[in-house]
Design a protein around this motif. Sequence first.
Motif, PDB file in Angstrom:
ATOM      1  N   ALA A 106       0.816  -1.216   0.000  1.00 52.49           N
ATOM      2  CA  ALA A 106       0.000   0.000   0.000  1.00 52.49           C
ATOM      3  C   ALA A 106       0.851   1.267   0.000  1.00 52.49           C
ATOM      4  CB  ALA A 106      -0.946  -0.009   1.199  1.00 52.49           C
ATOM      5  N   ALA A 143       1.635   1.606  -3.756  1.00 56.10           N
ATOM      6  CA  ALA A 143       0.569   1.445  -4.743  1.00 56.10           C
ATOM      7  C   ALA A 143      -0.350   2.658  -4.891  1.00 56.10           C
ATOM      8  CB  ALA A 143      -0.265   0.221  -4.410  1.00 56.10           C
ATOM      9  N   TYR A 144      -0.416   3.510  -3.882  1.00 53.23           N
ATOM     10  CA  TYR A 144      -1.371   4.618  -3.895  1.00 53.23           C
ATOM     11  C   TYR A 144      -0.639   5.954  -3.846  1.00 53.23           C
ATOM     12  CZ  TYR A 144      -4.226   0.652  -2.672  1.00 53.23           C
ATOM     13  OH  TYR A 144      -4.818  -0.580  -2.679  1.00 53.23           O
ATOM     14  N   THR A 202      -3.246   9.784   0.074  1.00 51.62           N
ATOM     15  CA  THR A 202      -4.523   9.081  -0.073  1.00 51.62           C
ATOM     16  C   THR A 202      -5.058   8.762   1.324  1.00 51.62           C
ATOM     17  OG1 THR A 202      -3.813   8.088  -2.162  1.00 51.62           O
ATOM     18  CG2 THR A 202      -5.659   7.044  -1.031  1.00 51.62           C
ATOM     19  N   GLN A 254      -9.372   4.849   1.983  1.00 49.14           N
ATOM     20  CA  GLN A 254      -9.312   4.452   0.575  1.00 49.14           C
ATOM     21  C   GLN A 254      -8.202   3.453   0.280  1.00 49.14           C
ATOM     22  OE1 GLN A 254      -9.257   7.835  -2.026  1.00 49.14           O
ATOM     23  NE2 GLN A 254     -11.117   8.696  -1.139  1.00 49.14           N
ATOM     24  N   ILE A 255      -7.239   3.319   1.187  1.00 50.87           N
ATOM     25  CA  ILE A 255      -6.188   2.325   0.971  1.00 50.87           C
ATOM     26  C   ILE A 255      -6.394   1.084   1.836  1.00 50.87           C
ATOM     27  CG2 ILE A 255      -4.485   3.994   0.180  1.00 50.87           C
ATOM     28  CD1 ILE A 255      -3.128   3.762   2.914  1.00 50.87           C
ATOM     29  N   PHE A 296     -10.282   1.000  -4.555  1.00 53.75           N
ATOM     30  CA  PHE A 296      -9.737   2.318  -4.885  1.00 53.75           C
ATOM     31  C   PHE A 296     -10.056   2.751  -6.311  1.00 53.75           C
ATOM     32  CE2 PHE A 296      -6.282   5.130  -6.294  1.00 53.75           C
ATOM     33  CZ  PHE A 296      -6.344   6.116  -5.318  1.00 53.75           C
ATOM     34  N   ASP A 297      -9.943   1.850  -7.278  1.00 54.22           N
ATOM     35  CA  ASP A 297     -10.149   2.240  -8.681  1.00 54.22           C
ATOM     36  C   ASP A 297     -11.551   1.931  -9.199  1.00 54.22           C
ATOM     37  OD1 ASP A 297      -9.960  -0.510  -8.950  1.00 54.22           O
ATOM     38  OD2 ASP A 297      -8.103  -0.464 -10.098  1.00 54.22           O
ATOM     39  N   ASN A 318      -8.981  -3.701  -2.808  1.00 51.89           N
ATOM     40  CA  ASN A 318      -7.538  -3.446  -2.822  1.00 51.89           C
ATOM     41  C   ASN A 318      -6.772  -4.710  -2.446  1.00 51.89           C
ATOM     42  OD1 ASN A 318      -8.153  -0.775  -3.419  1.00 51.89           O
ATOM     43  ND2 ASN A 318      -7.967  -0.104  -1.299  1.00 51.89           N
ATOM     44  N   ASP A 345      -2.813  -3.767 -10.502  1.00 51.80           N
ATOM     45  CA  ASP A 345      -2.636  -2.386 -10.039  1.00 51.80           C
ATOM     46  C   ASP A 345      -3.959  -1.851  -9.503  1.00 51.80           C
ATOM     47  OD1 ASP A 345      -2.226   0.345  -9.710  1.00 51.80           O
ATOM     48  OD2 ASP A 345      -1.017   0.531 -11.533  1.00 51.80           O
ATOM     49  N   ALA A 405      -4.834   0.993  -8.720  1.00 44.06           N
ATOM     50  CA  ALA A 405      -5.121   2.368  -9.144  1.00 44.06           C
ATOM     51  C   ALA A 405      -5.497   2.446 -10.626  1.00 44.06           C
ATOM     52  CB  ALA A 405      -3.922   3.266  -8.853  1.00 44.06           C
TER      53      ALA A 405
END
Length: 140
Positions: free
Chosen positions: A12, A15-16, A20, A24-25, A31-32, A38, A47, A49
Amino acid sequence: PVRFIDTYEGFAILAYPGGTPDAQISPTFDFDGDGYTNFEEFAYQTDPARPEDNPSQLVLPEIIEGKCVLTIQKRPFVGGRLDYYAEASTDGGVTWTRVTAANPDWVIAANNLQVLQVMSTSPFSAPSCMVRPRVKLINP
């Protein structure tokens, strides 16, 4: 000897985008917005994101020589913290049952550090091949 373990928390950090919000993580957040948490993106090495990079095309059942086969590539270096398994349905996806060695309808063809592969013992046609990948965190 030193042994490094790949964790969701370490993942994490990279990745973000910086800043953030924690919510959201979190592993349970998507997230996306692609329909995968996640944590699932971490486990299946996609990924979190990028919505176009998700597990939907990586872990699909196939019909091989008339048998339904599901192959799951496992994330390396997780130190046994992820439990990968398959679930199968015989009622069109209403109920799902974990595939185990005791299930006479399925064979666990491979289960090692790199891959889990399950195969039906009876012939299937493409629409009736109802098997899906699952993963959960163990020893948190």
